[in-house]
Design a protein around this motif. Sequence first.
Motif, PDB file in Angstrom:
ATOM      1  N   THR A  91       0.748  -1.289   0.028  1.00 42.38           N
ATOM      2  CA  THR A  91       0.073   0.055  -0.121  1.00 42.38           C
ATOM      3  C   THR A  91       1.042   1.375   0.046  1.00 42.38           C
ATOM      4  N   ALA A  92       1.831   1.433   0.874  1.00 47.21           N
ATOM      5  CA  ALA A  92       2.748   2.490   1.163  1.00 47.21           C
ATOM      6  C   ALA A  92       3.608   2.738  -0.346  1.00 47.21           C
ATOM      7  N   GLY A 112       3.159   5.888  -3.010  1.00 48.70           N
ATOM      8  CA  GLY A 112       4.316   6.605  -3.198  1.00 48.70           C
ATOM      9  C   GLY A 112       4.485   6.802  -4.631  1.00 48.70           C
ATOM     10  N   ARG A 113       4.153   5.952  -5.528  1.00 52.12           N
ATOM     11  CA  ARG A 113       4.400   5.952  -6.823  1.00 52.12           C
ATOM     12  C   ARG A 113       3.337   6.983  -7.663  1.00 52.12           C
TER      13      ARG A 113
END
Length: 101
Positions: free
Chosen positions: A34-35, A39-40
Amino acid sequence: MADKVEVDPEQLRSAAGSTTDVQTAIDTVISTLTAALAGRGAPWGNDSLGRRLASQYEPAKQALIDGAGTFSGTFQGLATGQIDAADQMERTDIISGDGFR
């Protein structure tokens, strides 16, 4: 059906710990994924092709995360069941033993 049931409550509780470890690992994968995805940002543009891609990608991504969460919850339930079963087996053994006194 088995003629005999043999359970070691301590081993069953230990197995519950291992089952909880699996659940924790799944939760870690979900959090990491998920992170990383957040972040992308969106890897597509705002044109018609990008919107079409997003309309397929986003539901699939959410289904994957939701499914993994369900999988994690299953392992949590298994661990709880193992602990409850160990406790019940121990209580049953004590009650049965008291019947011989």
